[in-house]
Scaffold this motif. Structure first.
Motif, mmCIF file in Angstrom:
data_model
loop_
_atom_site.group_PDB
_atom_site.id
_atom_site.type_symbol
_atom_site.label_atom_id
_atom_site.label_comp_id
_atom_site.label_asym_id
_atom_site.label_seq_id
_atom_site.Cartn_x
_atom_site.Cartn_y
_atom_site.Cartn_z
ATOM 1 N N GLU A 1 0.846 -1.212 0.000
ATOM 2 C CA GLU A 1 0.000 0.000 0.000
ATOM 3 C C GLU A 1 0.870 1.247 0.000
ATOM 4 O OE1 GLU A 1 -2.580 0.074 3.383
ATOM 5 O OE2 GLU A 1 -3.556 -1.805 2.791
ATOM 6 N N PHE A 2 2.083 1.108 0.474
ATOM 7 C CA PHE A 2 2.898 2.292 0.707
ATOM 8 C C PHE A 2 4.219 2.297 -0.056
ATOM 9 C CE2 PHE A 2 6.389 3.921 3.420
ATOM 10 C CZ PHE A 2 6.101 5.271 3.316
ATOM 11 N N ALA A 3 4.731 1.109 -0.364
ATOM 12 C CA ALA A 3 6.101 1.050 -0.881
ATOM 13 C C ALA A 3 6.201 0.138 -2.093
ATOM 14 C CB ALA A 3 7.026 0.523 0.221
ATOM 15 N N ASN A 4 7.283 0.282 -2.819
ATOM 16 C CA ASN A 4 7.646 -0.721 -3.819
ATOM 17 C C ASN A 4 8.253 -1.880 -3.050
ATOM 18 O OD1 ASN A 4 7.048 0.928 -6.139
ATOM 19 N ND2 ASN A 4 8.832 2.146 -5.520
ATOM 20 N N VAL A 5 7.689 -3.042 -3.235
ATOM 21 C CA VAL A 5 8.136 -4.181 -2.431
ATOM 22 C C VAL A 5 8.875 -5.171 -3.325
ATOM 23 C CG1 VAL A 5 7.417 -6.063 -0.929
ATOM 24 C CG2 VAL A 5 6.209 -3.871 -0.861
ATOM 25 N N ASP A 6 10.107 -5.419 -2.974
ATOM 26 C CA ASP A 6 10.924 -6.361 -3.726
ATOM 27 C C ASP A 6 11.108 -7.610 -2.868
ATOM 28 O OD1 ASP A 6 12.919 -7.820 -4.894
ATOM 29 O OD2 ASP A 6 14.406 -6.204 -4.935
ATOM 30 N N CYS A 7 10.392 -8.677 -3.218
ATOM 31 C CA CYS A 7 10.556 -9.937 -2.466
ATOM 32 C C CYS A 7 11.635 -10.761 -3.146
ATOM 33 C CB CYS A 7 9.253 -10.730 -2.460
ATOM 34 S SG CYS A 7 7.953 -9.936 -1.554
ATOM 35 N N SER A 8 12.799 -10.737 -2.607
ATOM 36 C CA SER A 8 13.901 -11.530 -3.176
ATOM 37 C C SER A 8 14.423 -12.450 -2.093
ATOM 38 C CB SER A 8 15.023 -10.612 -3.658
ATOM 39 O OG SER A 8 14.589 -9.847 -4.747
ATOM 40 N N TYR A 9 13.960 -13.684 -2.131
ATOM 41 C CA TYR A 9 14.330 -14.629 -1.081
ATOM 42 C C TYR A 9 15.606 -15.380 -1.456
ATOM 43 C CZ TYR A 9 9.373 -13.825 -0.004
ATOM 44 O OH TYR A 9 8.160 -13.245 0.265
ATOM 45 N N GLY A 10 16.361 -15.728 -0.442
ATOM 46 C CA GLY A 10 17.536 -16.576 -0.658
ATOM 47 C C GLY A 10 18.688 -15.865 -1.350
ATOM 48 N N LEU A 11 18.826 -14.566 -1.126
ATOM 49 C CA LEU A 11 19.944 -13.844 -1.744
ATOM 50 C C LEU A 11 21.267 -14.290 -1.108
ATOM 51 C CD1 LEU A 11 18.609 -10.155 -1.658
ATOM 52 C CD2 LEU A 11 18.778 -11.642 -3.667
ATOM 53 N N SER A 12 22.314 -14.326 -1.898
ATOM 54 C CA SER A 12 23.650 -14.565 -1.320
ATOM 55 C C SER A 12 24.090 -13.247 -0.670
ATOM 56 C CB SER A 12 24.629 -14.953 -2.428
ATOM 57 O OG SER A 12 24.833 -13.822 -3.267
ATOM 58 N N PRO A 13 25.099 -13.293 0.223
ATOM 59 C CA PRO A 13 25.570 -12.035 0.820
ATOM 60 C C PRO A 13 25.973 -11.011 -0.247
ATOM 61 C CG PRO A 13 26.493 -13.909 2.003
ATOM 62 C CD PRO A 13 25.755 -14.466 0.825
#
Ligand SMILES: NC(=O)C1=CN([C@@H]2O[C@H](COP(=O)(O)OP(=O)(O)OC[C@H]3O[C@@H](n4cnc5c(N)ncnc54)[C@H](O)[C@@H]3O)[C@@H](O)[C@H]2O)C=CC1
Ligand SMILES: O=C(O)C(=O)COP(=O)(O)O
Length: 617
Positions: A94-106
């Motif tokens: 509702e408020f933000a651009n949401v980037d769901c990026s699961y399992g990212l490497s460091p």
């Protein structure tokens, strides 16, 4: 979201506090409207903390398919790095651009983070100093969708002025239930018997268990989860004791639990359940020495953090029969090595960090963290802060106008210093009719520090990093509270800010002690400047201010007023403070617009004006 139990809700009310953390993008504190608690949050009865409005245009770092939504310019970007419940994601969107990026490497996390205003993680993502450094200053909030924040480098977050919030209440019951589930499963060999039967065996004599009723359970860490475990264990007929150096004995007694020493807990318990956070002082708390004190045949349950147990020592204690069984949800290294002796031990029951993993808890946690993060990003009061002083909600609303006053006094004082770089010592005096212990000044001190430092540097200061920034710049902020006559209804009579051992652009601002001195009060909710040096004035602290020292004589107000009028600069207020009639006076003139250099020069040329300074409030 799962309805919390009455006890959990009550704990949330009393233990969660609110903090105002003003905008990074703007130099001024959040407007007073920002102090209102959003309706949904008010209903949820949670603590609030706020950070800021978006500082930079948002950029999408979305990676499909979870984050396929198109980024909207001007909205902040929230990187969700681990699985979060749908209701929380909906709130964030509702408020933000949401980037769901699961399992990212460091490396991937570091690469993305400079495009993000907020980051949401669970226990599986390490948010170390490298992440804050890689963010280039853009990251303003880290939201931990859960309780334990041992995976976030709080010192680095604080140094970078990044707020860390967690979701302290929504998974309490889930973690407690998992602790009880593990204890019961362990006592009755449920997991081992299940595996045996599935392997085609019918081993009824091998899996004889032990009973819980009448046994002593020692809870280490009598906080939210620990007390919920205690309540449930009492229902199972156990004798419950607890060790927690910071817990209240009254609260324990209220649920029929005795608080005991660590020694007593170690030596008398049949079962020991761990519920403290992982900190330097709890790290490897259960070690060889501790196991050596335990009753032979003790059983250990850990749904806290793997690191509170020395895992090698536990294997030794299991092999020696000191510990009959252990049930573990958490491990020093997660996931543990495939050949971990501990995990593979036949007397150990394990789960892969599932304490918070119920449908209800995850939905609740997601909402709790989404509200905290969006609230913080909006510059409203948001959720529970981990690395900023927490001020009780009622204190915060009372202090709100003084927060504005504090920052403006700091800002004013530093502008009066000739060459702001040499500031080493700031003295703040709070005068109040209340007893000094009744006045929590951390918020005010942070705002004064912000006001003093921001005009003379390019760092941004907020409640998170104020003390750190002052220390780093070698500025000592000392505080004094004085009790004076007045109404105890009013938190503060006045605040005085003094800067020691400096020269002033406006020497009249230096009082007898030799310090640049400004003093202010709140009148009808509005901050007023009431003293400059030894001169009393009374001007509301809005817009900009011209301070003049002149010979007290007729016509001065008119002379200055007409110079300003020629340039169409609107005067909002005027106040004259003088020592005695026809002697030196100080005139404070509030202006809505910034006068040009020519106009200021003309003011300086008015014969009776001895010195003047233009200040931005
Ligand atoms: N396995 C899982 O999925 C979950 C694990 N947790 C873990 O459980 C921990 C406790 O959670 P809450 O009860 O919500 O936190 P809490 O903050 O309400 O309680 C922690 C308690 O530990 C006490 N404590 C601190 N140092 C201690 C020491 N040296 N000895 C004994 N007690 C000490 C504190 O005084 C406090 O009362 C969290 O820090 C987290 O690590 C929490 C939720 C889920
Ligand atoms: O809340 C906690 O402290 C937990 O340990 C839960 O961790 P999780 O969010 O399930 O990775």
């Amino acid at each position: 979201m799962a309805a919390p139990s009455p006890t959990t809700a009550a704990a949330a009310i009393t233990t969660h506090h609110r903090v105002l953390l003003p905008a990074r993008a703007s130099l001024s504190p959040a407007p007073s409207s920002a102090l209102r608690i959003p309706a949904r949050a008010a209903r949820a009865n949670r603590g609030r903390i706020c950070v800021s409005a978006p500082a930079a245009p948002a950029a999408s770092t979305a990676s499909p398919p979870a984050s396929a939504a198109v980024a909207v310019e001007g909205k902040p970007t929230v990187l969700v790095a681990e699985k979060l419940g749908a209701a929380g994601l909906a709130l964030l969107r509702e408020f933000a651009n949401v980037d769901c990026s699961y399992g990212l490497s460091p490396e991937e996390l570091r690469a993305k983070i400079s495009l993000c205003d907020a980051l949401i993680v669970r226990s599986g993502t390490k948010v170390g100093r490298d992440v804050f450094e890689a963010s280039g200053g853009r990251l303003r909030v880290v939201g931990r969708a859960g309780v334990g924040i041992d995976n976030v480098d709080l010192a680095a977050a604080t140094e970078h002025g990044c707020l860390v919030v967690n979701a302290p209440t929504a998974n309490t019951v889930a973690a407690a239930e998992h602790g009880i589930a593990l204890m019961c499963a362990m006592a009755r060999n449920v997991a081992q018997a299940d595996a045996s039967l599935k392997a085609g065996k019918w081993a009824r004599t091998k899996y004889v268990g032990v009973s819980l009723v009448g046994k002593t359970l020692a809870i280490l860490g009598f906080g939210k989860v620990g007390s919920e475990v205690a309540r449930r264990a009492k229902g199972l007929g156990m004798h419950v004791i607890a060790h927690d150096p910071y817990a209240s004995a009254d609260r324990a007694r209220a649920i029929g639990v005795d608080l005991v020493s660590m020694e007593e807990a170690m030596t008398t318990a049949d079962f020991i359940s761990l519920h403290m956070p992982l900190t330097p002082s709890t790290n490897k708390m259960l070690n060889d020495e501790a196991f050596a004190k335990m009753k032979k045949g003790v059983r250990i349950i850990n749904v806290a953090r793997g690191g509170v147990i020395d895992e090698d020592a536990l294997v030794r204690a299991l092999d020696a029969g000191i510990v009959a069984q252990a049930a573990l949800d958490v491990f020093t290294k997660e996931p543990p090595a495939a050949d971990s002796k501990l995990v593979l031990h036949e007397n150990v029951t394990v789960t892969p960090h599932l304490g918070a993993s119920t449908v209800e808890a995850q939905e609740g946690v997601a909402i709790e963290i989404a509200e905290a993060v969006t609230g913080a990003l909006k510059g409203e009061l948001a959720a529970s802060a981990v690395n900023a002083p927490m001020v009780p909600a009622e204190v915060l609303s009372e202090l709100a106008p003084y927060v504005v006053l504090a920052e403006k006094l700091g800002r004013l004082a530093v502008q009066l210093v000739a060459g702001g770089g040499g500031i080493k010592s700031v003295k703040v005096t709070y005068a109040s009719a209340r007893a000094p212990d009744d006045l929590d000044t951390r918020l005010l001190r942070a705002m004064i520090t912000k006001g003093v430092i921001e005009p003379i540097s390019d760092v941004f200061v907020n409640l998170v990093n104020a003390d750190f920034t002052a220390k780093q710049r070698g500025i000592r902020v000392s505080e004094e509270k004085i009790v004076m006559d007045g109404s105890p209804e009013t938190p503060l009579e006045y605040i005085q800010v003094q800067i020691a051992n400096v020269e002033s652009k406006f020497p009249s601002a230096i009082c007898d002690s030799g310090f640049v001195t400004v003093e202010g009060r709140v009148k009808d909710g509005i901050p007023h400047l009431t003293k400059v040096g030894a001169f009393e004035v009374d001007v509301s602290m809005e817009g900009s201010l011209i301070l003049c020292r002149q010979v007290d004589q007729p016509g001065m107000i008119g002379s200055v007023g007409s110079v300003l009028g020629e340039e169409n600069v609107n005067v909002s207020f005027m106040s004259v403070g003088r020592i005695a009639p026809r002697k030196t006076a100080i005139m404070a003139i509030g202006v809505d617009e910034e006068p040009s250099k020519t106009t200021l020069t003309k003011i300086g040329e008015i014969p009776a004006i001895e010195e003047f300074v233009f200040l931005k409030l």
